[in-house]
Write an enzyme that holds these catalytic residues in place. Structure first.
Site, mmCIF file in Angstrom:
data_model
loop_
_atom_site.group_PDB
_atom_site.id
_atom_site.type_symbol
_atom_site.label_atom_id
_atom_site.label_comp_id
_atom_site.label_asym_id
_atom_site.label_seq_id
_atom_site.Cartn_x
_atom_site.Cartn_y
_atom_site.Cartn_z
ATOM 1 N N HIS A 41 15.211 62.061 12.501
ATOM 2 C CA HIS A 41 15.348 62.972 13.631
ATOM 3 C C HIS A 41 14.068 63.017 14.461
ATOM 4 O O HIS A 41 13.298 63.976 14.418
ATOM 5 C CB HIS A 41 15.715 64.369 13.138
ATOM 6 N N HIS A 74 19.158 60.694 6.064
ATOM 7 C CA HIS A 74 19.732 61.975 5.637
ATOM 8 C C HIS A 74 20.847 61.808 4.608
ATOM 9 O O HIS A 74 21.250 62.781 3.972
ATOM 10 C CB HIS A 74 20.282 62.716 6.861
ATOM 11 N N HIS A 124 23.892 70.251 9.389
ATOM 12 C CA HIS A 124 22.839 69.243 9.266
ATOM 13 C C HIS A 124 23.406 68.039 8.518
ATOM 14 O O HIS A 124 24.125 68.197 7.535
ATOM 15 C CB HIS A 124 21.638 69.812 8.514
ATOM 16 N N GLU A 126 22.172 65.965 6.428
ATOM 17 C CA GLU A 126 21.864 65.914 4.992
ATOM 18 C C GLU A 126 22.813 66.813 4.207
ATOM 19 O O GLU A 126 23.284 66.450 3.126
ATOM 20 C CB GLU A 126 20.417 66.329 4.724
ATOM 21 N N THR A 167 16.575 69.152 1.239
ATOM 22 C CA THR A 167 15.190 68.798 0.909
ATOM 23 C C THR A 167 14.168 69.259 1.935
ATOM 24 O O THR A 167 12.973 69.256 1.650
ATOM 25 C CB THR A 167 15.048 67.270 0.751
ATOM 26 N N SER A 225 14.968 68.232 14.261
ATOM 27 C CA SER A 225 14.286 67.935 13.000
ATOM 28 C C SER A 225 14.137 69.212 12.188
ATOM 29 O O SER A 225 13.398 70.119 12.569
ATOM 30 C CB SER A 225 12.901 67.325 13.276
ATOM 31 N N SER A 226 14.821 69.264 11.057
ATOM 32 C CA SER A 226 14.784 70.466 10.221
ATOM 33 C C SER A 226 13.371 70.785 9.755
ATOM 34 O O SER A 226 12.895 71.915 9.891
ATOM 35 C CB SER A 226 15.705 70.281 9.003
ATOM 36 N N SER A 269 9.041 63.285 10.438
ATOM 37 C CA SER A 269 9.654 62.179 11.177
ATOM 38 C C SER A 269 8.912 61.866 12.476
ATOM 39 O O SER A 269 9.388 61.066 13.283
ATOM 40 C CB SER A 269 11.124 62.495 11.474
#
EC number: 1.17.7.4
Length: 314
Positions: A41, A74, A124, A126, A167, A225-226, A269
Site C-alpha cells: 500500500h 497482504h 482491509h 489482509e 499484523t 496503508s494501515s 511500505s
C-alpha cells in the site's frame, strides 16, 4: 528548524520481498505481469511498478488466461488460490511470511472446528485474506475491531475459542481488545507470540520515543496503508500534531511555521527515496540539520520464491 528522523522507519522485510518478487518477475518473464491488489500500500511504489509493466487488478477475472499473477503482500483467501489453480494461472505468492503465519493459525483452528476471532479492520485486504482461511462449517470466524465489538460478540462455544490479529494494527489498541476478549471469554486461546509484526512494533516504538522530542510529526505513507495510519494516530495520541503524506507536494508550509523540531518517520511500505524527497521539501520550508535517532536494528530477510532466484529463464 531541526529535522529529527525516526529509526527504524520505512521498508520492512515483507515489503522488500513483495516488491522484489514483482521486479524479478518483470525482469525474467517480461511485461505484462498481473498483480492482484496493490502489492504493497504505497502509491509511489505502485506507480513505479506500473511504469515497468505491472498491471494491478482487484479480481482474478481481470487476468487473461495463460498469464502470470502475483498475490500481494497482504495475502489472499483460499477461494482466490483455488480459482487461480482451476484456471492454471502461473502464481507467485508475495504474501508476507508473517501474514502467512496468521493464515496457518486460522487453518489449524478451522481443521479442529475451533472458532476464531480476528482482531482487524473490516475491508482491509489482509483481513479479507485471513478470514478466507477458515473453512469449517462446524465452527465459525468473527471479526472485531474494538473492545465494544467484543462485548456484543456471540460465539457458539466460549470454551473452544482462539484469537488472531491483523499484523499491522496499533500495539496498544490490540492489547485493549485482547484484554476484553480474555475478560469476556476467560478460556480463549491466542498465538504463542503476538501477531503484530516486528516492523509494525518497531516503528510504533520509534514514534513513542520521538513524539515528545518534536513539535510536529510527518508520517510518510499512503492513505490506504494501515501501519502508516497507526503511526500517525499513535503520534497524535501522544500529543504531537501529526500528518500523513504520500509525496512532497502534500507537505504544507504552514504545518512547519514557528516549529523548532519536525519529526519524520515512514510506514513499512514507504521507500527511503520518498522519505529523502520529503526531507528536501522540509528544508525548502526552513529545515536545517537532520538528526537520525538510534533505534532497534532490523536484520530480518525473507527469500523470494526459488523460481525467481535464477538469472535466466530456461
Amino acid at each position: 528548524m531541526k529535522i529529527v528522523l525516526a529509526n527504524p522507519r520505512g521498508f520492512c522485510a515483507g515489503v522488500d520481498r513483495a516488491i522484489s518478487i514483482v521486479e524479478r518477475a518483470l525482469e525474467l518473464y517480461k511485461a505484462p505481469i498481473y498483480v492482484r491488489h496493490e502489492v504493497v500500500h504505497n502509491r509511489f511504489v505502485v506507480e513505479g511498478l506500473k511504469q515497468r509493466g505491472a498491471i494491478f487488478v482487484e479480481e482474478l477475472s481481470e487476468v487473461p488466461d495463460d498469464n502470470i499473477v502475483i498475490f500481494s503482500a497482504h495475502g489472499v483467501s483460499q477461494a482466490v488460490r483455488t480459482e487461480a489453480k482451476e484456471r492454471a494461472l502461473t502464481v507467485f505468492d508475495a504474501t508476507c511470511p508473517l501474514v502467512t503465519k496468521v493464515h496457518m493459525e486460522v487453518a489449524r483452528a478451522s481443521k479442529k472446528s475451533i472458532e476464531v476471532v480476528l482482531i482487524g479492520h473490516a475491508g482491509h485486504p489482509e483481513v479479507e485474506g485471513t478470514m478466507g482461511q477458515y473453512a469449517s462449517e462446524a465452527g465459525g470466524m468473527y471479526l472485531v475491531e474494538t473492545p465494544e465489538d467484543v462485548e456484543k460478540l456471540i460465539v457458539q462455544d466460549p470454551n473452544n475459542l482462539h484469537y488472531v490479529s491483523q499484523t499491522t494494527l496499533s500495539v496498544d489498541e490490540t492489547a485493549d481488545v485482547i484484554d476484553e476478549l480474555r475478560r469476556v471469554f476467560p478460556k480463549i486461546q491466542g498465538p504463542r507470540k503476538d501477531d503484530i509484526c516486528y516492523a509494525t512494533q518497531n516503528r510504533q516504538d520509534a514514534v513513542r520515543d520521538m513524539a515528545g522530542q518534536v513539535d510536529v510529526m510527518i508520517v510518510v505513507g499512503s492513505k490506504n496503508s494501515s501501519n502508516s495510519n497507526r503511526l500517525r494516530e499513535l503520534s497524535e495520541k501522544l500529543g504531537t500534531t501529526s500528518y500523513l503524506i504520500d509525496c512532497p507536494e502534500e507537505l504544507k508550509e504552514e504545518w512547519l511555521t514557528n516549529q523548532a523540531k519536525v519529526g519524520v518517520t515512514a510506514g513499512a511500505s514507504a521507500p527511503e527515496e520518498l522519505v529523502n524527497q520529503i526531507i528536501e521539501q522540509v528544508k525548502v520550508f526552513g529545515g536545517t540539520t537532520v538528526d537520525e535517532l538510534k533505534g532497534r536494528e532490523e536484520n530480518m530477510f525473507f527469500e523470494v520464491p526459488k523460481e525467481l532466484q535464477i538469472k535466466t529463464v530456461s
